[in-house]
Design a protein around this motif. Structure first.
Motif, PDB file in Angstrom:
ATOM      1  N   GLU A 215       0.766  -1.378   0.074  1.00 54.28           N
ATOM      2  CA  GLU A 215       0.024  -0.026   0.127  1.00 54.28           C
ATOM      3  C   GLU A 215       0.878   1.366  -0.038  1.00 54.28           C
ATOM      4  N   ILE A 216       2.085   1.243   0.582  1.00 58.20           N
ATOM      5  CA  ILE A 216       2.899   2.404   0.420  1.00 58.20           C
ATOM      6  C   ILE A 216       3.565   2.470  -0.764  1.00 58.20           C
TER       7      ILE A 216
ATOM      8  N   GLU B 192       1.307   8.577 -13.821  1.00 58.33           N
ATOM      9  CA  GLU B 192       1.421   9.827 -14.231  1.00 58.33           C
ATOM     10  C   GLU B 192       0.456  10.320 -15.268  1.00 58.33           C
ATOM     11  N   GLY B 193      -0.129   9.373 -16.154  1.00 54.71           N
ATOM     12  CA  GLY B 193      -0.876   9.669 -17.093  1.00 54.71           C
ATOM     13  C   GLY B 193      -2.400   9.253 -16.842  1.00 54.71           C
ATOM     14  N   GLU B 194      -2.679   8.469 -17.559  1.00 56.51           N
ATOM     15  CA  GLU B 194      -4.146   8.000 -17.371  1.00 56.51           C
ATOM     16  C   GLU B 194      -4.905   7.770 -16.010  1.00 56.51           C
ATOM     17  N   GLY B 195      -3.994   6.987 -15.266  1.00 59.66           N
ATOM     18  CA  GLY B 195      -4.373   6.877 -13.963  1.00 59.66           C
ATOM     19  C   GLY B 195      -4.036   7.808 -12.780  1.00 59.66           C
ATOM     20  N   ALA B 196      -3.682   8.977 -13.203  1.00 56.84           N
ATOM     21  CA  ALA B 196      -3.118   9.925 -12.153  1.00 56.84           C
ATOM     22  C   ALA B 196      -4.214  10.164 -11.027  1.00 56.84           C
ATOM     23  N   SER B 197      -5.402  10.265 -11.416  1.00 58.97           N
ATOM     24  CA  SER B 197      -6.270  10.560 -10.227  1.00 58.97           C
ATOM     25  C   SER B 197      -6.343   9.250  -9.371  1.00 58.97           C
ATOM     26  N   GLU B 198      -6.451   8.076 -10.003  1.00 57.04           N
ATOM     27  CA  GLU B 198      -6.496   7.153  -9.219  1.00 57.04           C
ATOM     28  C   GLU B 198      -5.340   6.757  -8.102  1.00 57.04           C
ATOM     29  N   TRP B 199      -4.229   7.106  -8.916  1.00 59.22           N
ATOM     30  CA  TRP B 199      -2.760   6.990  -8.032  1.00 59.22           C
ATOM     31  C   TRP B 199      -2.861   7.938  -6.887  1.00 59.22           C
ATOM     32  N   SER B 200      -3.367   9.109  -7.131  1.00 63.29           N
ATOM     33  CA  SER B 200      -3.258  10.241  -6.174  1.00 63.29           C
ATOM     34  C   SER B 200      -4.275   9.843  -5.103  1.00 63.29           C
ATOM     35  N   ASP B 201      -5.459   9.234  -5.405  1.00 65.11           N
ATOM     36  CA  ASP B 201      -6.395   8.801  -4.460  1.00 65.11           C
ATOM     37  C   ASP B 201      -5.786   7.674  -3.427  1.00 65.11           C
ATOM     38  N   ARG B 202      -4.968   7.121  -3.973  1.00 62.66           N
ATOM     39  CA  ARG B 202      -4.378   5.809  -3.368  1.00 62.66           C
ATOM     40  C   ARG B 202      -3.100   6.473  -2.493  1.00 62.66           C
TER      41      ARG B 202
ATOM     42  N   GLY C 161      -3.464   9.437  -1.168  1.00 67.58           N
ATOM     43  CA  GLY C 161      -4.279  10.167  -0.260  1.00 67.58           C
ATOM     44  C   GLY C 161      -4.627   9.208   0.896  1.00 67.58           C
ATOM     45  N   ARG C 162      -5.140   8.067   0.792  1.00 66.60           N
ATOM     46  CA  ARG C 162      -5.692   7.006   1.582  1.00 66.60           C
ATOM     47  C   ARG C 162      -4.485   6.567   2.363  1.00 66.60           C
ATOM     48  N   GLY C 163      -3.301   6.562   1.902  1.00 72.16           N
ATOM     49  CA  GLY C 163      -1.913   6.040   2.444  1.00 72.16           C
ATOM     50  C   GLY C 163      -1.845   6.934   3.710  1.00 72.16           C
ATOM     51  N   ARG C 164      -1.786   8.331   3.424  1.00 71.89           N
ATOM     52  CA  ARG C 164      -1.568   9.366   4.144  1.00 71.89           C
ATOM     53  C   ARG C 164      -2.505   9.482   5.437  1.00 71.89           C
ATOM     54  N   VAL C 165      -3.927   9.257   5.020  1.00 72.56           N
ATOM     55  CA  VAL C 165      -4.796   8.972   6.098  1.00 72.56           C
ATOM     56  C   VAL C 165      -4.551   7.882   7.236  1.00 72.56           C
ATOM     57  N   ARG C 166      -4.305   6.688   6.318  1.00 74.78           N
ATOM     58  CA  ARG C 166      -3.868   5.416   7.152  1.00 74.78           C
ATOM     59  C   ARG C 166      -2.733   5.610   8.209  1.00 74.78           C
TER      60      ARG C 166
ATOM     61  N   LEU D 139      -5.004  15.881   4.281  1.00 78.28           N
ATOM     62  CA  LEU D 139      -4.240  14.709   3.907  1.00 78.28           C
ATOM     63  C   LEU D 139      -4.325  13.913   2.826  1.00 78.28           C
ATOM     64  N   GLU D 140      -5.692  13.750   2.175  1.00 77.73           N
ATOM     65  CA  GLU D 140      -5.867  13.308   1.005  1.00 77.73           C
ATOM     66  C   GLU D 140      -5.429  14.011  -0.409  1.00 77.73           C
ATOM     67  N   SER D 141      -5.300  15.402  -0.126  1.00 78.15           N
ATOM     68  CA  SER D 141      -4.907  16.073  -1.095  1.00 78.15           C
ATOM     69  C   SER D 141      -3.454  16.042  -1.169  1.00 78.15           C
ATOM     70  N   GLY D 142      -2.683  16.007  -0.141  1.00 77.91           N
ATOM     71  CA  GLY D 142      -1.245  16.037   0.244  1.00 77.91           C
ATOM     72  C   GLY D 142      -0.779  17.418   0.376  1.00 77.91           C
ATOM     73  N   GLU D 143      -1.727  18.290   0.751  1.00 83.40           N
ATOM     74  CA  GLU D 143      -1.427  19.375   1.116  1.00 83.40           C
ATOM     75  C   GLU D 143      -0.541  19.726   2.477  1.00 83.40           C
ATOM     76  N   SER D 144      -0.755  18.527   3.233  1.00 83.34           N
ATOM     77  CA  SER D 144       0.138  18.582   4.626  1.00 83.34           C
ATOM     78  C   SER D 144       0.500  17.025   4.644  1.00 83.34           C
ATOM     79  N   ASN D 145       1.375  16.655   5.319  1.00 82.45           N
ATOM     80  CA  ASN D 145       1.767  15.272   5.742  1.00 82.45           C
ATOM     81  C   ASN D 145       1.063  14.700   6.874  1.00 82.45           C
ATOM     82  N   PRO D 146       1.029  13.521   6.958  1.00 81.00           N
ATOM     83  CA  PRO D 146       0.583  12.742   8.285  1.00 81.00           C
ATOM     84  C   PRO D 146       1.084  13.324   9.680  1.00 81.00           C
ATOM     85  N   TYR D 147       2.512  13.665   9.754  1.00 83.52           N
ATOM     86  CA  TYR D 147       3.343  13.950  10.808  1.00 83.52           C
ATOM     87  C   TYR D 147       2.605  15.369  11.415  1.00 83.52           C
ATOM     88  N   ARG D 148       2.762  16.079  10.291  1.00 81.00           N
ATOM     89  CA  ARG D 148       2.278  17.388  10.735  1.00 81.00           C
ATOM     90  C   ARG D 148       0.602  17.486  11.203  1.00 81.00           C
ATOM     91  N   VAL D 149      -0.150  16.515  10.657  1.00 79.38           N
ATOM     92  CA  VAL D 149      -1.746  16.629  10.714  1.00 79.38           C
ATOM     93  C   VAL D 149      -1.537  15.997  12.153  1.00 79.38           C
TER      94      VAL D 149
END
Lengths: 318, 318
Positions: free
Chosen positions: A166-167, A256-266, A268-273, B302-312
């Motif tokens: 997931e990372i 970086e291309g077609e899947g960019a939004s899906e990749w960035s969602d992933r 984002g979820r990683g940062r939440v976790r 977090l989801e947008s990547g505006e900040s990082n998990p440590y800061r949040v």
């Protein structure tokens, strides 16, 4: 305060390219030295990875699947393109698999003197857990230090390989005909996580069955926007290994291309976790400190068996 | 409130001997249904196990070591003594080992119709972790329900087997000549935790080397007051299996006699650990709820990547 200034100095030297300080900063993260979280919080949020550059490749699979051979190939290939590479070998210290990683590190020696390669093992210490937390923090640090490619290799033992996948931006799962059937991989959730499947030792009996099972499973997953390729290879003869590298790079391009939004969602979820893990572990640590200071009576009740953990937790939280 | 009254009803029926309600209560623990912790807090703190009756046997080892054969033998032996037995099979859902457990359950069928035996699998759902927490809670519930013997069988994959051994009163580690050397077992901390070592498939090459390595390691550990016996066995031919059962029972006697204070210290440490896990997971869950309600802005950052998990995390905790 002096300690904390020191940590910031080490982290900032690590980010500026000092390998020795990078090694030291990683050890500090691994050992949970106080102040490392603050140093991580201070990392530039505008660095490449947050801004949309995928470059963490995760490699997982059971012991003996040939992971280190592919890691070696990926390193060689990236060096030819002039990229600077970090290899993180994640060792969950299983009593039954621990030996493999050490042997793999010895095989990596061909890159050991290359200034453009940084190799590091991360292991879990005792029963604290939190290995995937440490990996995430180390990846964030290395990313801030501007390395081009980060390869995270993990031996497949339980939940940790899922967390490490997931990372990763691109998760590669290496299986062999001997390693059990594809059904297990699906059951464990690898199917949702794998971006590239490799069937290694493809000259052995059962390779084609495994290949077809995996292909069918990928096909049936209609929700996926990226169809994970299943690549036949033989790390020993060299058959198909170029295809594996090609598919990994192709997935990077897709991110970086077609899947960019899906990749960035992933991401984002990683940062939440990661955030949730930090909160949980901080609370656990605070409770540990409390039991050894002002809440000593609760500790006494637990140790003697006078009360049970559920009751004490309710009391502590009240 | 109605829900919570219902849970208490289910738990109290489970404790009074209703097997269907016991199965249901275990599922509620496994699925973290709200209110289960309250029901567990209400368990009688004076029940047998807290009062000094050791009766949880943990069985661990790598896949294929012969664990289920020994579990079967232990069940048979305990039934002959008139004891009522629960078998908990802990499945960490590794993608590479998951199959073994299912096969083992099928082999347990000889006990399936016996009213004095209760067999149950516990698996980890997704990436939540907390499997050992669930096992601890289920053991507490079964203990309160008055069963005589609880066998916890876990497949050896990473940290989870160590955690399960810690819950057990008597931890049995089964190794085979193929399963890698004793040095790995020591490195992983199994040496400190194992109360009985079994060298299974003892007719194969390497068995005597493994045996001697383990014996030497046990001998060298001078801090131990219980010297873990190393038993040679062959589950298939039946050689030595009686000795394994004997050693398990002998360790149980030691816990109640000479080793009583050490055993009760171990139990106390286990309760402290369970408490800390509860606090950590509650905080994580509370943060999860907050991100989806009043702290939605932090989730967005977090989801947008505006900040990082440590800061949040620092912001959230402030």
């Amino acid at each position: 305060l002096a300690v904390s200034a020191d940590i910031e100095g080490i982290f900032s030297a690590a980010i500026s390219g000092d390998r020795r300080m990078l090694a030291r900063a990683i050890s500090m993260i691994e050992n949970r030295v106080q102040g490392t979280l603050g140093a991580l919080a201070a990392l530039d949020p505008d660095r490449k990875r947050y801004a949309g550059s995928p470059r963490v490749v995760g490699i997982t699979g059971p012991p003996g699947a040939g992971k280190s051979t592919f890691v070696n190939l990926l390193v060689t290939e990236a060096r030819e393109r002039g990229e600077r590479v970090v290899v993180l070998a994640v060792d969950p210290s299983s009593p039954f698999t621990g030996g493999a990683i050490l042997a793999d590190r010895i095989r990596m020696e061909q890159h050991a003197l290359d200034e453009g390669v940084f190799i590091r093992s991360l292991s879990s210490r005792g029963h604290l857990g939190g290995l995937s937390r440490a990996v995430g923090q180390v990846v964030d640090l290395i990313d801030a230090a501007g390395w081009d490619l980060i390869i995270v290799e993990t031996v497949g033992v339980g939940q940790s390989e899922l967390a490490v996948c997931e990372i990763a931006d691109t998760a590669v799962v290496i299986l062999t005909p001997e390693s059990g059937d594809a059904v297990q991989a699906m059951k464990a959730g690898l199917l949702e996580i794998a971006d590239v499947f490799v069937v290694n030792k493809s000259d052995r009996a059962g390779a084609d069955v495994l290949l077809r099972e995996l292909e069918l499973a990928v096909e049936l997953d209609e929700s996926a926007t990226w169809n994970a390729p299943v690549v036949k290879a033989s790390a020993i003869t060299g058959y198909g290994v170029g295809d594996v590298v090609t598919e990994i790079l192709r997935h990077g391009d897709w991110c970086e291309g077609e899947g960019a939004s899906e990749w960035s969602d992933r991401q984002g979820r990683g940062r939440v976790r990661t955030f949730l893990d930090l909160i949980g572990e901080d609370a656990r640590f605070a409770a540990f400190v409390a039991l050894n200071s002002d809440k000593a009576a609760l500790k006494q009740a637990l140790e003697s068996g006078e009360s049970n953990p559920y009751r004490v937790a309710a009391e502590y939280e009240a």
